[in-house]
Design a protein around this motif. Structure first.
Motif, PDB file in Angstrom:
ATOM      1  N   HIS A   1       3.529  -0.462   4.249  1.00  0.00           N
ATOM      2  CA  HIS A   1       2.759   0.745   3.982  1.00  0.00           C
ATOM      3  C   HIS A   1       3.612   1.899   4.503  1.00  0.00           C
ATOM      4  O   HIS A   1       4.744   1.604   5.406  1.00  0.00           O
TER       5      HIS A   1
ATOM      6  N   LYS B   1       2.272  -4.924  10.051  1.00  0.00           N
ATOM      7  CA  LYS B   1       2.323  -4.029   9.088  1.00  0.00           C
ATOM      8  C   LYS B   1       3.594  -3.271   9.163  1.00  0.00           C
ATOM      9  O   LYS B   1       4.138  -2.697  10.228  1.00  0.00           O
TER      10      LYS B   1
ATOM     11  N   THR C   1      -8.372  -3.363   4.179  1.00  0.00           N
ATOM     12  CA  THR C   1      -7.679  -4.867   4.071  1.00  0.00           C
ATOM     13  C   THR C   1      -8.496  -6.019   3.751  1.00  0.00           C
ATOM     14  O   THR C   1      -8.387  -6.945   4.195  1.00  0.00           O
TER      15      THR C   1
ATOM     16  N   SER D   1       3.432  -1.756  12.956  1.00  0.00           N
ATOM     17  CA  SER D   1       2.325  -2.013  14.038  1.00  0.00           C
ATOM     18  C   SER D   1       1.815  -3.504  13.557  1.00  0.00           C
ATOM     19  O   SER D   1       1.962  -4.204  12.768  1.00  0.00           O
ATOM     20  N   LYS D   2       1.038  -4.050  14.702  1.00  0.00           N
ATOM     21  CA  LYS D   2       0.582  -5.196  14.487  1.00  0.00           C
ATOM     22  C   LYS D   2      -1.193  -5.124  14.867  1.00  0.00           C
ATOM     23  O   LYS D   2      -1.347  -4.484  15.714  1.00  0.00           O
ATOM     24  N   GLU D   3      -1.832  -5.621  13.862  1.00  0.00           N
ATOM     25  CA  GLU D   3      -3.294  -5.396  14.091  1.00  0.00           C
ATOM     26  C   GLU D   3      -4.139  -6.823  13.596  1.00  0.00           C
ATOM     27  O   GLU D   3      -3.876  -6.960  12.493  1.00  0.00           O
TER      28      GLU D   3
ATOM     29  N   TYR E   1       1.227  -9.939   6.079  1.00  0.00           N
ATOM     30  CA  TYR E   1       2.110  -8.552   5.812  1.00  0.00           C
ATOM     31  C   TYR E   1       1.282  -7.377   5.070  1.00  0.00           C
ATOM     32  O   TYR E   1       0.769  -7.787   3.938  1.00  0.00           O
ATOM     33  N   ILE E   2       1.380  -6.349   5.504  1.00  0.00           N
ATOM     34  CA  ILE E   2       0.884  -5.203   4.692  1.00  0.00           C
ATOM     35  C   ILE E   2       2.052  -3.907   4.804  1.00  0.00           C
ATOM     36  O   ILE E   2       2.582  -3.950   5.757  1.00  0.00           O
TER      37      ILE E   2
ATOM     38  N   LYS F   1       0.910  -1.277   0.022  1.00  0.00           N
ATOM     39  CA  LYS F   1      -0.104   0.146   0.094  1.00  0.00           C
ATOM     40  C   LYS F   1       1.042   1.545   0.066  1.00  0.00           C
ATOM     41  O   LYS F   1       1.660   1.293   1.008  1.00  0.00           O
TER      42      LYS F   1
ATOM     43  N   ILE G   1      -2.124  -9.368  11.611  1.00  0.00           N
ATOM     44  CA  ILE G   1      -1.602  -8.555  10.333  1.00  0.00           C
ATOM     45  C   ILE G   1      -0.451  -7.786  10.759  1.00  0.00           C
ATOM     46  O   ILE G   1      -0.441  -6.917  11.772  1.00  0.00           O
TER      47      ILE G   1
END
Length: 452
Positions: A430, A442, A409, A435-437, A427-428, A402, A440
């Motif tokens: 960006h 990030k 997402t 961060s983790k959410e 994984y994203i 992204k 996922i």
């Protein structure tokens, strides 16, 4: 200036482990610094060395390979012609641009068996079929791929080791960088995205104290060299290779980023373009990313060769290929990207950079899409597929890229629902801090190299 390359350590490993029983073949695209690092290694690690550049080797040197059954005479000729004394087990002979003289590569078998000296080969386009069709490829070779300067090497060249160490520390601790340092790291990533990893471009950028225009001049020279290579080496299908190469920015600027042959050839079908695509991939000018139809049973086993993305091997070169000299000289492009204002078309640079960084880690590139008959469109689109590389407990790591700070997402969540327990980590990538959410991870793009 000389840029430190990590591949140097792999050369040392080869020297210590193999001890003359195999030659080392360095494969890579043109102008990525193969010859430079090979000579630096020879100079630092051996008592003496000879470099035979087959772009300009004399007739006498080439004729000397007729003496391959008389190795005392063969080595004596080399020593006299290059004015260099050779010492058994303390000297190395480098065959540079070996694809220009395949006979030398064939001779490696006998030279290695002799055991007196170490041998290192460098080559561009070396495994293209035209270059090995008439020779017996030696088994006494260890191959190693070399890529453009990666993000870590770029950071070191710009004296950013402290920031680099901080990035690694935060990744290991699963914490974000402090905002000030996140901003610095993103600035460094954007510099890397624009300058790229071709050594001449990086050196020009550093020596001009950050002039993107100076690096652009070097990159355009390299693109012209690649165009010449395509004309000379691709032979009967060079027009097809050229068409794909010149249209890489156009393909990557679309939503799906896939190659659409109808845009360059009204009769274009993939069975007619398999060799041109092979050529671009094998030359390492481009990195191909294939669709995987069913990730659960292995990516390569379910590769769809009629659905492929074509990324440039170096993102800096993509910048110079995609945008005119006028657009670049105005500084508007650089200003918008360095300020984090990435448009849809410029977002292709972001994704290309991630593809380049993953390739530098030794990852093969695959993507996944799922077409919904009900919605008449793709309802799942995953940019890259990684795995834990286990044969007994195979797990998938989907990656979405992204380039903007605001995104959804939806695809990633749908992918996880579809493939369930096979998905281990998601994984994203960006431009925001780590961060983790919702399971996922990030990642900011400057942390990609930590996935190694």
């Amino acid at each position: 200036m000389e840029i430190k390359r990590k591949i140097y350590g792999k050369f040392l490993t080869w020297k210590n482990e193999v001890q003359g029983k195999k030659a080392l073949l360095i494969e890579g695209a043109r102008r990525i610094g193969k010859s430079t690092v090979a000579e630096s290694f020879a100079k630092n690690e051996y008592k003496s060395y000879i470099i035979i550049d087959f772009n300009k080797a004399s007739k006498k040197i080439k004729d000397n390979f007729e003496n391959i059954n008389k190795l005392d005479l063969f080595f004596q000729t080399l020593s006299l012609e290059y004015g260099t004394k050779l010492y058994p087990r303390e000297s190395i002979i480098i065959f540079d641009e070996i694809q220009k003289f395949p006979r030398a590569r064939e001779a490696i078998k006998y030279l290695v068996q002799d055991g007196r000296y170490d041998f290192l080969e460098t080559g561009s386009l070396i495994s293209i079929r035209e270059n090995v069709g008439d020779i017996t490829v030696p088994s006494e070779e260890r191959k190693i791929k070399m890529y453009p300067i990666d993000f870590e090497e770029f950071a070191v060249a710009l004296d950013k080791e402290v920031l680099l160490d901080y990035i690694k520390e935060c990744f290991l601790k699963n914490i974000p960088l402090e905002q000030e340092f996140h901003a610095q790291a993103m600035h460094l990533f954007r510099e890397y995205m624009l300058v790229g990893g071709m050594p001449q471009s990086v050196v020009a950028y550093i020596e001009s104290h950050g002039d993107f225009g100076a690096s652009d001049i070097e990159k355009r020279d390299i693109l012209d060299l690649y165009r010449d290579d395509i004309k000379k080496a691709a032979k009967r299908y060079n027009s097809k290779v050229s068409a794909i190469f010149e249209n890489v920015p156009a393909f990557l600027s679309t939503h799906e980023k896939k190659i659409v042959l109808s845009e360059i050839d009204k009769n274009g079908i993939f069975s007619r373009y398999d060799e041109p695509l092979f050529w671009l991939d094998d030359s390492m000018i481009c990195n191909l990313c294939y669709r995987c139809n069913d990730p659960c049973v292995g990516f390569a086993l379910n590769k769809n060769e009629s659905a492929v993305k074509c990324y440039m091997g170096d993102t800096g070169l993509l910048v110079s290929l995609a945008f005119s000299e006028n657009e670049i000289s105005s500084q508007q492009l650089y200003r918008s990207i360095m300020n984090g204002k990435i448009s849809l078309n410029e977002g292709m640079l972001y994704e290309n950079a991630i593809a380049q960084m993953l390739t530098a880690l030794g990852k093969k590139l695959y993507f996944y899409t799922h077409y919904s008959e009900e919605k008449h469109r793709n309802d799942i689109e995953i940019d890259f597929l990684l795995s834990n590389e286990s044969k007994t407990n195979f797990k998938i790591h989907p990656v979405e890229v992204k380039s903007a700070k605001n995104y959804t997402t939806t695809s990633l969540k749908a992918f996880k629902e579809k493939f369930g327990k096979k998905v281990e980590r998601s994984y994203i990538v960006h431009p925001k801090p780590f961060s983790k959410e919702d399971n996922i991870i990030k990642l900011p793009p400057y942390m990609i190299f930590c996935l190694a």
